[in-house]
Motif scaffolding. Structure first.
Motif, short mmCIF file in Angstrom:
data_model
loop_
_atom_site.label_atom_id
_atom_site.label_comp_id
_atom_site.label_asym_id
_atom_site.label_seq_id
_atom_site.Cartn_x
_atom_site.Cartn_y
_atom_site.Cartn_z
N TRP A 21 45.99 36.51 37.18
CA TRP A 21 44.98 36.05 37.66
C TRP A 21 43.89 37.09 38.36
CZ3 TRP A 21 41.19 34.87 40.70
CH2 TRP A 21 39.91 33.85 39.81
N TYR A 22 44.65 37.11 39.38
CA TYR A 22 43.60 38.00 40.58
C TYR A 22 43.77 39.39 39.79
CZ TYR A 22 42.58 39.15 45.03
OH TYR A 22 41.95 39.81 46.08
N GLN A 27 37.77 43.59 41.40
CA GLN A 27 37.55 45.21 41.18
C GLN A 27 38.47 45.49 42.37
OE1 GLN A 27 33.11 44.33 40.34
NE2 GLN A 27 32.97 44.08 38.38
N HIS A 28 38.20 45.27 43.16
CA HIS A 28 38.33 46.35 44.19
C HIS A 28 39.16 46.19 44.75
CE1 HIS A 28 34.85 48.29 43.27
NE2 HIS A 28 34.11 46.95 43.22
N PHE A 47 40.21 36.01 51.60
CA PHE A 47 38.50 36.17 52.33
C PHE A 47 37.70 36.74 50.67
CE2 PHE A 47 40.74 35.67 56.37
CZ PHE A 47 39.80 34.31 57.05
N ASP A 48 38.92 38.32 50.45
CA ASP A 48 37.68 38.90 49.22
C ASP A 48 37.75 38.09 48.06
OD1 ASP A 48 38.11 41.17 51.04
OD2 ASP A 48 39.73 42.35 49.58
#
Length: 301
Positions: A21-22, A27-28, A47-48
């Motif tokens: 899923w992640y 995207q980055h 945190f991202d």
């Protein structure tokens, strides 16, 4: 631990799903192993994720400079990490997360948690060998709880009564929030909205075989509800042609699930789901797919 533990096999399956899923969503940033990568990254992935879903970074994240400055002093380094996780947990709780089973030290690596216990002998009465035995479970369960609570408050909660009323493809008479939808002791309001959304479109496509979708597992495992959503919103996909109206047996359910995944790609909706994810359902994971499907519908309109 204060409660009956979830099977380690199920936790490992959840961790594998989180990675998929992640990686399909972010995207980055990417994950190859959960929660190992998160632990080694000092929580950076979470945190991202919060920043990506909410548009704001949560306060309290320790800077790389602060961690590097204290890396030579084990006590100071552990204090910085524990404070970071304590701030993160408190921040998420204030925003609606249920994290009472998660303590900051549970998010540390095994070696750091051992150091924490030596620094705080009264905090836990646990020998190193005992910790080594329970740590894999403790780390997976704690990080999974954090991850899914982040999705609950920043992803699932995007589904609101207001967004439901403005959802394309739903007549105004079907978008009312009934009293029973707000008083469930099992489902949240966003979840009941998704169940009502799926029920409407299933019955719209299958008027001769109506049913009420009441859960995110057994009612979805044959793939026919997802097929109905695709047909109702996008028309007849080639992959769904000649799809049977029922799939009571395992092999039929698997074939239907394969057709659904093919149709999902056919209409341009990328997914990390596999047919096995549908026929061997985890309600939590299929719920996330429902949220993504609804978001995609809004975006297409």
């Amino acid at each position: 631990m204060g409660f009956n533990p979830v099977s380690l096999q199920l936790l490992e399956k959840n961790c594998e799903y989180v990675c998929r899923w992640y990686n399909a969503t972010m995207q980055h940033s990417s994950l190859t192993s959960f929660p190992t990568d998160v632990i080694h990254g000092n929580g950076q992935h979470i945190f991202d994720l919060v920043a990506y879903l909410s548009g704001k970074r949560p306060p309290g994240q320790a800077s790389k400079a602060a961690l590097a400055a204290n890396s030579q002093n084990a006590k100071d380094y552990i204090k910085v990490l524990v404070q970071q996780y304590e701030d993160l947990i408190n921040f998420l709780k204030v925003n609606g997360a249920h994290l009472n089973t998660v303590r900051p030290e549970y998010l540390l690596s095994l070696s750091d948690q051992n150091k924490f216990l030596k620094m705080n002998p009264k905090e836990e009465n646990m020998k190193p060998k005992t910790l080594e035995r329970v740590w894999p479970y403790l780390a997976m369960e704690s990080w999974l709880t954090v991850f899914y609570q982040v999705l609950k408050i920043y992803y699932l909660n995007r589904v609101t009564p207001k967004s439901f009323k403005n959802l394309p493809g739903m007549p105004p008479t079907e978008t009312s929030i009934e009293p029973n939808m707000t008083k469930s002791n099992v489902y949240s309001v966003p979840e009941t909205i998704l169940l009502k959304w799926m029920t409407y479109h299933y019955c719209r496509v299958n008027p001769m075989h109506p049913k009420v979708v009441t859960n995110f597992s057994a009612d979805l495992r044959d793939g026919l509800v997802f097929a109905a959503l695709i047909r109702s919103h996008y028309g007849e996909a080639q992959a769904l042609q000649d799809l049977k109206a029922s799939a009571p047996y395992e092999d039929q359910a698997l074939l239907s699930a394969k057709r659904v995944i093919e149709a999902v790609h056919e209409i341009g909706l990328q997914t990390h789901l596999t047919p096995d994810d549908i026929v061997q359902p985890s309600a939590r994971e299929l719920l996330l797919f429902c949220v993504r499907s609804e978001e995609r519908r809004v975006g297409k309109e």
